[in-house]
Design an enzyme around this catalytic site. Structure first.
Site, PDB file in Angstrom:
ATOM      1  CG  ASP A 252      -2.749  -7.767   5.388  1.00 45.39           C
ATOM      2  OD1 ASP A 252      -1.471  -7.973   4.806  1.00 45.39           O
ATOM      3  OD2 ASP A 252      -3.589  -7.355   4.835  1.00 45.39           O
TER       4      ASP A 252
ATOM      5  CG  HIS B  47      -0.905  -5.694  -4.262  1.00 41.86           C
ATOM      6  ND1 HIS B  47       0.204  -5.391  -3.353  1.00 41.86           N
ATOM      7  CD2 HIS B  47      -1.879  -6.616  -3.417  1.00 41.86           C
ATOM      8  CE1 HIS B  47       0.119  -6.255  -2.362  1.00 41.86           C
ATOM      9  NE2 HIS B  47      -1.153  -6.849  -2.747  1.00 41.86           N
TER      10      HIS B  47
ATOM     11  CD  GLU C 264       2.454 -10.250  -0.255  1.00 42.21           C
ATOM     12  OE1 GLU C 264       1.892  -8.881  -0.608  1.00 42.21           O
ATOM     13  OE2 GLU C 264       1.547 -10.349   0.613  1.00 42.21           O
TER      14      GLU C 264
ATOM     15  CG  HIS D  83       0.214 -11.384  -3.817  1.00 42.72           C
ATOM     16  ND1 HIS D  83      -0.577 -12.234  -3.220  1.00 42.72           N
ATOM     17  CD2 HIS D  83       0.071 -10.066  -3.233  1.00 42.72           C
ATOM     18  CE1 HIS D  83      -1.222 -11.538  -2.151  1.00 42.72           C
ATOM     19  NE2 HIS D  83      -0.878 -10.282  -2.100  1.00 42.72           N
TER      20      HIS D  83
ATOM     21  NE  ARG E   2      -3.745  -1.926   2.386  1.00 43.63           N
ATOM     22  CZ  ARG E   2      -3.759  -3.584   2.286  1.00 43.63           C
ATOM     23  NH1 ARG E   2      -2.499  -4.017   2.688  1.00 43.63           N
ATOM     24  NH2 ARG E   2      -4.862  -3.969   2.110  1.00 43.63           N
TER      25      ARG E   2
HETATM   26  C1  BGC Z   1      -2.145  -7.389   1.337  1.00 48.99           C
HETATM   27  C2  BGC Z   1      -3.394  -7.754   1.850  1.00 48.99           C
HETATM   28  C3  BGC Z   1      -4.443  -7.806   0.761  1.00 48.99           C
HETATM   29  C4  BGC Z   1      -3.723  -8.856   0.039  1.00 48.99           C
HETATM   30  C5  BGC Z   1      -4.737  -9.177  -1.344  1.00 48.99           C
HETATM   31  C6  BGC Z   1      -1.763  -8.696   0.290  1.00 48.99           C
HETATM   32  O1  BGC Z   1      -0.276  -8.304  -0.168  1.00 48.99           O
HETATM   33  O2  BGC Z   1      -1.287  -7.286   2.442  1.00 48.99           O
HETATM   34  O3  BGC Z   1      -3.896  -6.869   2.728  1.00 48.99           O
HETATM   35  O4  BGC Z   1      -5.637  -8.187   1.013  1.00 48.99           O
HETATM   36  O5  BGC Z   1      -2.452  -8.705  -0.643  1.00 48.99           O
HETATM   37  O6  BGC Z   1      -5.109  -8.060  -1.897  1.00 48.99           O
END
Ligand code: BGC
Length: 381
Positions: free
Chosen positions: A279, A131, A344, A205, A106
């Protein structure tokens, strides 16, 4: 640890690997995976070695669609979430196996400044940019540039993002190379160049479940290790506050192998409440600038072990909190909270807005590189 090495265990494996290579070199097979509604053909490249490991990469999103590895008895299962066909990858889905860009994770309110100029990125996650924005690299058709078989099977893909795409400055040319060897190691090397100063943070991812993506089992009994003494707590929008907080005595301490489910339901931990589980970004205890271990997962039941190595400073561990049973994936399995985890390696989230997080800047003439490795092993019972 040298950048090319993956530890002493690799040295021990070297002799048997050498015997295997010439007769049973790793193979890359190219085929058509599907066609977009606009009529574009989407190819896939499947990398196979002689040790039972198979990885399928799509030109769509440079996605890892399938990753199959043996368990401690040699039984092979696919261990990543995703879809059997192209169509669901084209719609809204949570980045299954995708290559993420231009900025993984983010950026607060999608805002940052560079050389005094303010930029506004597209907003696609509450009030934030996540992303890469509304249509990130995960939803682009990449070009397959090169496919090789041999001691390593590989595919190189590229995507050129026009100046201003999703609000980012500069024309950015990104490349992803996936290489599978006979030691059950998948190397992913991301690179990028630009024609104007910009920011970049590329990662993969994949959602892993070492019990097998078709097993229907949760990841909560799997053991996770993250060699990090600190993590970056977030606000309610999952944007880091800027603090690097000690993990000692908290649910975020994974310095020793710990069941993922052991503390995930601890409602006294405000950070777990905010994110509905894990997260968060861990500040890796790194030495030097080469590859180092960023996370290790072990499934005691099957004996499968995944090590994630990278040269980046952070590790996002996401416990699949937003998988809510609304997605039906490969083999018609329903994906629920805890069906898989994402690990990640990356620069810290929102780095452009936190000088203490370092820099995500890329200038013309420089090459951004992220070297990452998924290394699969098995443990004895
Ligand atoms: C994020 C999550 C998100 C997910 C899929 C992850 O990399 O940290 O917050 O919901 O990706 O969107």
């Amino acid at each position: 640890m040298k950048a090319s090495g993956l530890g002493t265990a690799c040295v021990a494996l070297a002799a048997s690997t050498l015997l295997a290579t010439s007769a049973q070199a790793a193979r890359a097979d190219r085929s058509v995976f599907g066609t977009t509604p606009g009529g574009q053909s989407v190819e896939s490249v499947t990398l196979t070695n002689a040790k039972g490991m198979t990885v399928r990469i799509l030109a769509w999103g440079a996605v890892i669609q399938q990753l199959s590895v043996p368990d401690r008895h040699g039984h092979v299962d696919d261990v990543v979430l995703g879809f059997d066909t192209l169509a669901p990858y084209l719609g809204k889905e949570p980045y299954f196996g995708a290559s993420i860009g231009r900025y993984a994770n983010r950026i607060g309110a999608g805002k940052f400044t560079l050389d005094g100029k303010a930029y506004q990125l597209s907003i696609n996650d509450g009030a934030q940019s996540l992303h890469g924005g509304t249509t990130g690299f995960d939803h682009k058709l990449w070009t397959i540039e090169k496919v090789t078989s041999g001691p390593e099977a590989s595919v190189t893909l590229s995507y050129t993002s026009p100046d201003g795409e999703e609000g980012y400055p500069g024309t950015l040319t990104a490349r992803a190379t996936y290489r599978l060897n006979e030691k059950n190691e998948l190397a992913i090397d991301y690179s990028a160049t630009t024609d104007k100063p910009t920011i970049v943070n590329l990662t993969n991812h994949s959602y892993f479940n070492l019990s097998g993506a078709l097993s229907g089992k949760s990841i909560m009994d799997q053991l996770l290790t993250i060699p990090a003494s600190r993590y970056t707590p977030t606000d309610a929008g999952l944007i880091p506050t800027g603090e690097m907080r000690s993990v000692a005595g908290t649910a975020f301490d994974f310095r020793k192998p710990t069941r993922i489910g052991a503390r995930v339901t601890d409602g006294h931990e405000e950070q777990l409440v905010l994110a509905h589980g894990y997260d968060h970004n861990w500040v890796l205890d790194r030495q030097g600038s080469g590859l180092s271990l960023g996370a290790r997962v072990e499934d005691p039941a099957t004996g499968r072990v995944l090590e994630v190595w990278s040269d980046q400073p952070g590790m996002q561990f996401y416990s699949g909190n937003f998988l809510d049973g609304t997605i039906v994936g490969k083999g018609s399995v329903i994906y629920r909270q805890g069906s898989a985890m994402a690990l990640e390696p990356q620069r810290f989230p929102d780095t452009p807005n936190h000088p203490n997080f370092g820099s995500a800047r890329l200038d013309p003439g420089q090459t951004y590189m992220h070297h990452m490795r998924y290394r699969f092993l098995t443990s004895a019972k």
